[in-house]
Design a protein around this motif. Sequence first.
Motif, PDB file in Angstrom:
ATOM      1  N   ASN A   1       1.163  38.098  30.504  1.00 28.57           N
ATOM      2  CA  ASN A   1       1.803  37.607  29.285  1.00 28.57           C
ATOM      3  C   ASN A   1       2.560  38.709  28.557  1.00 28.57           C
ATOM      4  N   MET A   2       2.010  39.909  28.521  1.00 28.05           N
ATOM      5  CA  MET A   2       2.702  41.034  27.876  1.00 28.05           C
ATOM      6  C   MET A   2       3.992  41.370  28.615  1.00 28.05           C
ATOM      7  N   GLU A   3       3.956  41.379  29.924  1.00 28.71           N
ATOM      8  CA  GLU A   3       5.158  41.669  30.716  1.00 28.71           C
ATOM      9  C   GLU A   3       6.214  40.579  30.519  1.00 28.71           C
ATOM     10  N   ARG A   4       5.755  39.355  30.445  1.00 29.97           N
ATOM     11  CA  ARG A   4       6.663  38.219  30.218  1.00 29.97           C
ATOM     12  C   ARG A   4       7.353  38.344  28.864  1.00 29.97           C
ATOM     13  N   ILE A   5       6.584  38.676  27.829  1.00 31.24           N
ATOM     14  CA  ILE A   5       7.152  38.845  26.487  1.00 31.24           C
ATOM     15  C   ILE A   5       8.159  39.987  26.474  1.00 31.24           C
ATOM     16  N   LYS A   6       7.821  41.102  27.113  1.00 31.57           N
ATOM     17  CA  LYS A   6       8.753  42.242  27.180  1.00 31.57           C
ATOM     18  C   LYS A   6      10.067  41.839  27.835  1.00 31.57           C
ATOM     19  N   GLU A   7       9.982  41.090  28.921  1.00 31.39           N
ATOM     20  CA  GLU A   7      11.195  40.676  29.635  1.00 31.39           C
ATOM     21  C   GLU A   7      12.048  39.744  28.773  1.00 31.39           C
ATOM     22  N   ILE A   8      11.430  38.825  28.060  1.00 31.34           N
ATOM     23  CA  ILE A   8      12.167  37.914  27.177  1.00 31.34           C
ATOM     24  C   ILE A   8      12.846  38.700  26.065  1.00 31.34           C
ATOM     25  N   VAL A   9      12.121  39.637  25.448  1.00 32.73           N
ATOM     26  CA  VAL A   9      12.699  40.462  24.383  1.00 32.73           C
ATOM     27  C   VAL A   9      13.861  41.289  24.925  1.00 32.73           C
ATOM     28  N   ASN A  10      13.715  41.836  26.119  1.00 37.01           N
ATOM     29  CA  ASN A  10      14.812  42.595  26.737  1.00 37.01           C
ATOM     30  C   ASN A  10      16.053  41.721  26.916  1.00 37.01           C
ATOM     31  N   MET A  11      15.871  40.479  27.325  1.00 39.60           N
ATOM     32  CA  MET A  11      17.009  39.586  27.506  1.00 39.60           C
ATOM     33  C   MET A  11      17.669  39.246  26.169  1.00 39.60           C
ATOM     34  N   ILE A  12      16.874  39.024  25.136  1.00 37.42           N
ATOM     35  CA  ILE A  12      17.423  38.746  23.808  1.00 37.42           C
ATOM     36  C   ILE A  12      18.233  39.953  23.335  1.00 37.42           C
ATOM     37  N   CYS A  13      17.708  41.153  23.519  1.00 38.88           N
ATOM     38  CA  CYS A  13      18.430  42.372  23.133  1.00 38.88           C
ATOM     39  C   CYS A  13      19.722  42.523  23.935  1.00 38.88           C
ATOM     40  N   PHE A  14      19.670  42.186  25.213  1.00 41.34           N
ATOM     41  CA  PHE A  14      20.862  42.237  26.059  1.00 41.34           C
ATOM     42  C   PHE A  14      21.967  41.347  25.483  1.00 41.34           C
ATOM     43  N   PHE A  15      21.630  40.109  25.130  1.00 40.24           N
ATOM     44  CA  PHE A  15      22.634  39.194  24.595  1.00 40.24           C
ATOM     45  C   PHE A  15      23.128  39.650  23.223  1.00 40.24           C
ATOM     46  N   GLU A  16      22.237  40.197  22.386  1.00 42.02           N
ATOM     47  CA  GLU A  16      22.664  40.701  21.079  1.00 42.02           C
ATOM     48  C   GLU A  16      23.656  41.844  21.246  1.00 42.02           C
ATOM     49  N   ASP A  17      23.407  42.735  22.194  1.00 42.13           N
ATOM     50  CA  ASP A  17      24.344  43.833  22.465  1.00 42.13           C
ATOM     51  C   ASP A  17      25.658  43.306  23.032  1.00 42.13           C
ATOM     52  N   ARG A  18      25.570  42.367  23.951  1.00 38.48           N
ATOM     53  CA  ARG A  18      26.761  41.827  24.613  1.00 38.48           C
ATOM     54  C   ARG A  18      27.686  41.128  23.621  1.00 38.48           C
ATOM     55  N   TYR A  19      27.104  40.381  22.694  1.00 34.66           N
ATOM     56  CA  TYR A  19      27.911  39.576  21.780  1.00 34.66           C
ATOM     57  C   TYR A  19      28.031  40.184  20.380  1.00 34.66           C
ATOM     58  N   GLY A  20      27.368  41.318  20.129  1.00 32.69           N
ATOM     59  CA  GLY A  20      27.539  42.042  18.884  1.00 32.69           C
ATOM     60  C   GLY A  20      26.871  41.441  17.659  1.00 32.69           C
ATOM     61  N   GLY A  21      25.767  40.765  17.839  1.00 38.84           N
ATOM     62  CA  GLY A  21      25.044  40.203  16.705  1.00 38.84           C
ATOM     63  C   GLY A  21      23.908  39.327  17.177  1.00 38.84           C
TER      64      GLY A  21
END
Length: 64
Positions: free
Chosen positions: A7-27
């Motif tokens: 579950n911890m690894e799953r949460i980390k991966e989801i957070v990483n993806m959210i951060c990826f999209f925030e960086d990609r789209y600038g917000g």
Amino acid sequence: MDDQTYNMERIKEIVNMICFFEDRYGGNFEEVVKIKGDPYLSEDWKWSREGKEWRGHLKEIGDL
């Protein structure tokens, strides 16, 4: 791998993806939707696909 570690690894991966999209789209998702529109109604195939995925990750974090 035990359930807690999984579950911890799953949460980390989801957070990483959210951060990826925030960086990609600038917000954050809400800011980007104000500019690009609802991904479910968009004719931009890339935003449509990625916006839906991003929204899904946000929902998944909210459901935890």
